[in-house]
Design an enzyme around this catalytic site. Structure first.
Site, PDB file in Angstrom:
ATOM      1  N   ASN A   1       0.817  -1.222   0.000  1.00 23.99           N
ATOM      2  CA  ASN A   1       0.000   0.000   0.000  1.00 23.99           C
ATOM      3  C   ASN A   1       0.854   1.277   0.000  1.00 23.99           C
ATOM      4  O   ASN A   1       2.072   1.215   0.064  1.00 23.99           O
ATOM      5  CB  ASN A   1      -0.977  -0.008   1.184  1.00 23.99           C
ATOM      6  CG  ASN A   1      -0.254   0.024   2.520  1.00 23.99           C
ATOM      7  OD1 ASN A   1       0.872   0.498   2.614  1.00 23.99           O
ATOM      8  ND2 ASN A   1      -0.909  -0.473   3.545  1.00 23.99           N
TER       9      ASN A   1
ATOM     10  N   CYS B   1      -7.874  -2.422  -6.368  1.00 25.31           N
ATOM     11  CA  CYS B   1      -7.083  -2.508  -5.131  1.00 25.31           C
ATOM     12  C   CYS B   1      -8.067  -2.133  -4.041  1.00 25.31           C
ATOM     13  O   CYS B   1      -9.090  -2.803  -3.913  1.00 25.31           O
ATOM     14  CB  CYS B   1      -5.866  -1.600  -5.189  1.00 25.31           C
ATOM     15  SG  CYS B   1      -6.148   0.044  -5.865  1.00 25.31           S
TER      16      CYS B   1
END
Lengths: 549, 605
Positions: free
Chosen positions: B275, B338
């Protein structure tokens, strides 16, 4: 001994050759005294001709009656041969094992090789010390060519002729030789035309633990200094390694006995450590795992790039002392045949534009490596894959080539040759049809009478078509000193050697061809324009009446 | 200007970061937009300009014997270490820069001041120069499977998407709106790239709000519709670019990933890109490595490894390659997401597009791609680049990573791209500099609200005008529609010295092959023109053209010389051409009027 005795099965049909990124070839495998040949007997497919001398290690595997031999070469290529029939496979494997590890010099391929090309200029005569000295004579009168070593009795690893200060007689040289490792008394390596400073090289002084001194040695090197000037001694070893050497009779120049010299220690590793580094690096490059951390940590652990950086740094230092400080330099390590030569030859690449030409680079290799007694045969008898215990093997010359490549990459327009030349030299030091890199010294080569019995690599290289192939299309003569960056970010892994077989070369080759094409086209265009201009000028003078405003 | 306490400081030292060289001495100026250092210690006037908005950090160090050190590092990785003799001056400069480098609101950004002397028409045309909607037309939309919809025209469907979206024809309005309710921030599955050759598509969205067990019929229908739009394939991939653990953690928060049991014929896959926080920290570590003073090789390689940076670059590249392979080889459509679908998703979709379609490997194509996948699909440039003072945890080098992947591709395919490294660096620079309005704001709705199109200029026409600098002389169109299949073995990824140490000139190669070839290609155009001119002059003198009565100047219409001159002039008018043009020109060179005459001259040489 006949080669035939060693070849149990000279021929096998239906062998499949597998190479990464290339189509598989099926054909007939033949073993000769010096080659492994695989031919599909079809016109359009290439044949594989592999020198046994290029084979570093083999592995065999069997699945049923199908045998597989994995051949690992000294040029780092790995190929696979699938051989039908267990017996054939075993025979082939054992023959290769024997043929690739023959120790006898008299059986080496260069002694059997007959050139298929016309020798225009005999490479054995291209770079004679007498000729090199003529150039020096034109620049300075302070040096002479001594034949004190004419029968190799003073120093077995030196050539018969060496350049020494004019005021130093042969007797002094003999005494100084007795004080230097391997008899390698200080000799001239390079004369810097710009300021008359010189670089010399030698073996370590044999001071031993009780601090022996040798007046003649001191006299010899002091003779190279201008009045009131100080010189630098670059010892390629760390202080502690140099200290330890004393216990074995070696040592370094003490301040007390050499007050006009400042000693600087560097940290270039000994050859056994370099060999280990090469093995680890190649192992890292062959790792097929997809882990980035693993790759980077293996690359780091191999220490290869550390060696590159250290060698280049030392060479820059030597060059800096000469060009920037205006001081003369003496370089040595222990024997003076390995790290010393890396430093002296690289410093010349940095300082001397002549060394960056195709001819000049050959002359440099001849002068600073072959004549200077780098033991090529010992250093290059095994490469990164060999299973046998290394004896004296070490990639000393390969590291030198790697460093040259680093400079070439940073100055892509300043070299007359491309990296192809460096790769070619790497290949030929490990396995060759030419006699150039046979033997360990001038004396050994002379005893083997190689200049009569073998062809020189330079005879091959200096043919116009080969020169063309090795030329750098970007070259524009640059008469300046070129200072490479030695920051870790500036030093890359030499892909041309270490990743050469790890990926398809198609895109990179294509780019190279395109670059050559662009430059070539531009040259032709300029020529045509010039020709047109000339014609026009001609017409204008011939027919003034028709001249247009 | 009210933030500038000391506009000018004299006797300032600029230190060399790596070597012990003597520092440069000069004068430091603070203007409304730039920090300028003018060297006075050397004979040639040397200037260093730093745009305030590019400054990432300003640090004032404790007073030393030399003076007061001020360390500045920019978002384009330019780092400068100044020493200011008076601590008070240093304090003032520091305070001003802290304020100026972190504008409180968007309106303070450079783009709102920057005026390239264009009139309104030029400005408007400039903004119209790149139109992402045109790209869907180029892909063949609308077609029997896909159409463009304006369901989002008021940004009611999804506030962070573009107003025009590509969706499968069979997806009803109900399906689309239903699916939007089941996707994080309403970011429904929408078309990113349509691969004409295979009918397979790359679609993108955000994570589903599946939680531990929730499902949504419309969302399932939406995926069905995408799958059906590629009738030759029996399945589609759903790629979650996050590490599995992260995705699972999201389930507890009512988000998550698709349950293969609920969606028919999907093949679900995680690809494990970390991330934004991991990436930010990784870059931080990488920059620490770059800033090390005379590191050993071992320090450097260990630092590079520990930063994890290249591992992340490889992860993004691997994901891009996976997508391209799915489309080109399995001929299956792919849906990518995502969490919010604006960071990793943007990286991966744009990389896959480049691998699949040579158009994106052209100068204009890359503009279109960035416009489409990053600007119009809502990448949060304002936060990710830290344009204005805000949450430092929202800053992340997501776009930088995309550009770096692209550079790695260019290293593997030196003939495959029309543009060169300078183009990537220039784009990267503009993303952070805010000189133009393109990368301000997070989505189209925001940009409209800010009236960026009226108040700022677009960077694309500006880059296009300078395209000759960004051209890759080795580019070969002949690669055609080839899908790139790069190797992603770790040894193929290199540290990008040209990006992270770009301003440390000493580390770069001292001679540039690119510059050399660019000069040659430029000369080539001149040479060809010269040759044409000379040929005409010669022909005139030979009498060939004498009866046409136009001996000098540009030839109007020539029948005898037409093939040579006309086509060359035409080539010259166009941007410099690549290999194809070279070959073409060469063939023409042979049968010219002067050719017989040329030979004897040539032999003389």
């Amino acid at each position: 001994m006949e080669f035939a005795e060693l070849i149990k099965t000279p021929r096998v049909d239906g062998v499949v050759l597998r190479r990464p990124f290339l189509p598989t070839v099926e054909g007939t495998l033949c073993l000769t005294g010096h080659h492994l040949i695989l031919s599909s007997r079809q016109d359009n497919t290439e044949e594989l001709w592999l020198l046994h001398a290029n084979i570093d290690a083999i592995e065999k595997r069997f699945v049923g009656s199908l045998g597989t031999i994995i051949v690992k070469c000294k040029d780092l290529r790995v190929i696979q041969l699938d051989i039908p029939g267990m017996e054939e496979c075993l025979n082939i494997a054992s023959s290769i094992e024997v043929l690739s590890t023959l120790d006898s010099v008299s059986l080496m391929y260069p002694l059997f090789y007959r050139p298929m090309f016309q020798v225009i200029e005999d490479g054995w005569k291209s770079f004679l010390p007498e000729d090199a000295f003529k150039d020096l004579e034109s620049m300075t009168e302070e040096w002479r060519l001594s034949d004190v070593n004419k029968d190799y009795s003073v120093c077995s690893s030196y050539p018969p002729l060496v350049a020494v200060p004019k005021d130093v007689d042969d007797d002094t040289l003999r005494k100084a030789a007795a004080f230097r490792h391997g008899g390698r008394f200080p000799v001239l390596s390079y004369y810097h035309k710009k300021n008359g400073m010189v670089m010399m090289r030698s073996g370590q002084p044999l001071t031993g633990t009780n601090g022996r001194r040798c007046k003649e040695d001191e006299k010899l090197i002091n003779a190279t200094l201008r009045a009131g000037k100080r010189g630098y001694i670059i010892d390629t070893r760390t202080v502690s390694v140099a200290q330890q050497a004393k216990a074995r009779g070696g040592g370094f120049e003490s301040e007390a006995n050499y007050p006009q010299w400042r000693r600087i220690h560097k940290a270039i590793e000994r050859s056994s450590i370099l060999q280990e580094s090469l093995i680890k690096l190649v192992e890292a490059c062959n790792d097929q795992s997809h882990s980035m951390d693993r790759w980077l940590s293996k690359l780091e652990a191999s220490n290869w790039q550390t060696h590159v950086k250290e060698i280049l740094t030392s060479a820059c230092l030597a060059a800096q002392c000469i060009d920037r400080e205006g001081a003369s330099v003496l370089v040595h390590g222990t024997e003076g045949t390995d790290s010393t030569l890396q430093v002296t030859s690289l410093a010349q690449i940095i300082l001397d534009p002549a060394c960056r030409t195709i001819q000049g680079f050959q002359a440099l290799v001849e002068r600073e490596w072959l004549q200077a007694g780098h033991p090529f045969q010992q250093r290059c008898s095994q490469s990164a894959y060999s299973n046998s215990k290394p004896r004296c093997e070490a990639p000393v010359f390969l590291l030198f080539l790697d460093c040259v490549w680093q400079i070439l990459r940073q100055f892509p327009c300043s070299f007359q040759f491309s990296q192809h030349f460096l790769v070619l030299l790497f290949e030929h030091t490990y396995a060759s049809q030419f006699g150039t890199f046979m033997g360990n010294s001038a004396s050994e080569r002379s005893k083997l009478n190689l200049s009569q019995k073998t062809v020189s690599l330079w005879s091959w290289v200096n043919r116009p078509q080969e020169v063309e192939r090795l030329s750098n299309p970007l070259y524009e003569a640059n008469c300046l000193v070129i200072w490479p960056s030695v920051a870790p970010q500036s030093l890359l892994l030499w892909e041309g050697v270490f990743l050469r077989w790890k990926r398809s070369s198609r895109c990179l080759d294509e780019a190279y061809d395109e670059m050559v094409h662009i430059i070539q086209y531009n040259k032709e265009l300029q020529n045509k324009v010039n020709n047109l201009r000339r014609q026009l000028a001609q017409l204008e003078t011939e027919e003034p009446l028709l001249q247009t405003p | 200007m009210e933030h500038i306490l000391t506009p000018k400081v004299e006797e300032v030292k600029l230190l060399d970061r790596y070597t012990a060289k003597k520092p440069a001495i000069g004068t430091l100026y603070l203007t409304a937009t730039h920090l300028i250092f003018v060297e006075t210690s050397c004979n040639t006037r040397k200037e260093t300009w730093m745009l305030h908005h590019l400054i990432a950090t300003v640090e004032k160090l404790p007073l030393t014997a030399m003076g007061c050190p001020l360390h500045i590092s920019c978002k384009n990785f330019h780092v400068a270490h100044f020493v200011i003799s008076s601590e008070r001056d240093c304090q003032n400069v520091h305070q001003s820069l802290v304020r100026l480098s972190q504008p409180g609101k968007v309106e303070e950004l450079y783009a709102f001041l920057y005026n390239p002397k264009q009139d309104e028409d030029e400005r408007r045309n400039g903004w119209g120069f790149i139109d992402s909607a045109m790209d869907f037309k180029r892909m063949g939309l609308p077609n029997e499977f896909w159409e463009m919809t304006d369901l989002n025209k008021n940004y009611e469907l999804c506030s962070t998407y573009h107003s025009e979206l590509g969706i499968p024809k069979t997806a009803s309005k109900g399906t689309v709106f239903g699916s939007a309710k089941f996707r994080s921030r309403g970011r429904i599955p929408t078309l990113s790239y349509y691969h004409k050759e295979s009918n397979a598509a790359i679609c993108r969205c955000s994570q589903p709000l599946s939680g531990l067990s929730a499902r949504c019929v419309e969302d399932e229908e939406m995926l069905q519709a995408i799958s059906r739009a590629n009738p030759k394939s029996t399945f589609m991939y759903v790629v979650d670019t996050r590490p599995k653990l992260n995705a699972m953690a999201n389930r507890a928060a009512g988000k998550g990933y698709e349950n293969e049991d609920n969606y028919s014929n999907i093949c679900f896959q995680f690809v494990g890109i970390e991330n934004i926080h991991v990436m930010r920290n990784s870059l931080q570590k990488l920059l620490e490595v770059c800033a090390m003073k005379s590191p050993t090789m071992s320090d450097y390689l260990t630092g590079l490894e520990n930063s994890g940076w290249l591992r992340h670059i490889k992860a993004v590249m691997d994901a891009g390659v996976f997508l391209a392979k799915a489309v080109a080889e399995d001929k299956a459509s792919v849906l990518v997401h995502c969490s919010d679908g604006w960071d990793r998703t943007a990286q991966v979709c744009s990389l896959a597009s480049i691998l699949l379609d040579p158009f994106y490997r052209t100068i204009k194509g890359l503009m279109v791609l960035i416009e489409k996948e990053w600007i119009s699909m809502g990448h949060k440039f304002t936060q990710r680049c830290g344009h204005v003072d805000g949450d430092p945890k929202e800053v992340s080098p997501v776009f930088t990573q995309f550009i770096e992947c692209l550079w790695n591709l260019m290293e593997q395919y030196p003939c495959g791209f029309e543009y060169n490294e300078k183009y990537l660096l220039e784009i990267h620079n503009h993303v952070y500099s805010c000189q133009f309005g393109n990368f301000i704001g997070n989505c189209q709705r925001e940009r409209e609200e800010m009236r960026l199109y009226e108040r700022t200029f677009s960077v694309w026409p500006f880059l296009w005008e300078n395209r000759h600098q960004y051209r890759n002389p080795l580019h070969k169109c002949s690669l055609g529609r080839e899908v790139l299949r790069p190797s992603t073995l770790p040894l193929n990824f290199k540290f990008w010295c040209g990006m992270y140490n770009h301003f440390d000139k000493g580390m770069q190669p001292k001679q540039s092959i690119l510059e050399h070839l660019l000069t040659i290609t430029q000369k080539k155009a001149e040479g060809e023109k010269k040759m044409t001119d000379l040929q005409i002059q010669l022909a005139v003198m030979d009498g060939v053209l004498a009866d046409q009565g136009s001996p000098t100047g540009t030839p109007p219409e020539q029948t005898s010389l037409a093939p040579v001159s006309v086509s060359h002039t035409a080539e010259n008018a166009k941007p410099l051409m690549n290999g194809a043009a070279v070959e073409e020109a060469e063939i023409e060179l042979v049968p010219t009027a002067g050719s017989e005459k040329m030979e004897p001259v040539a032999i003389e040489n």
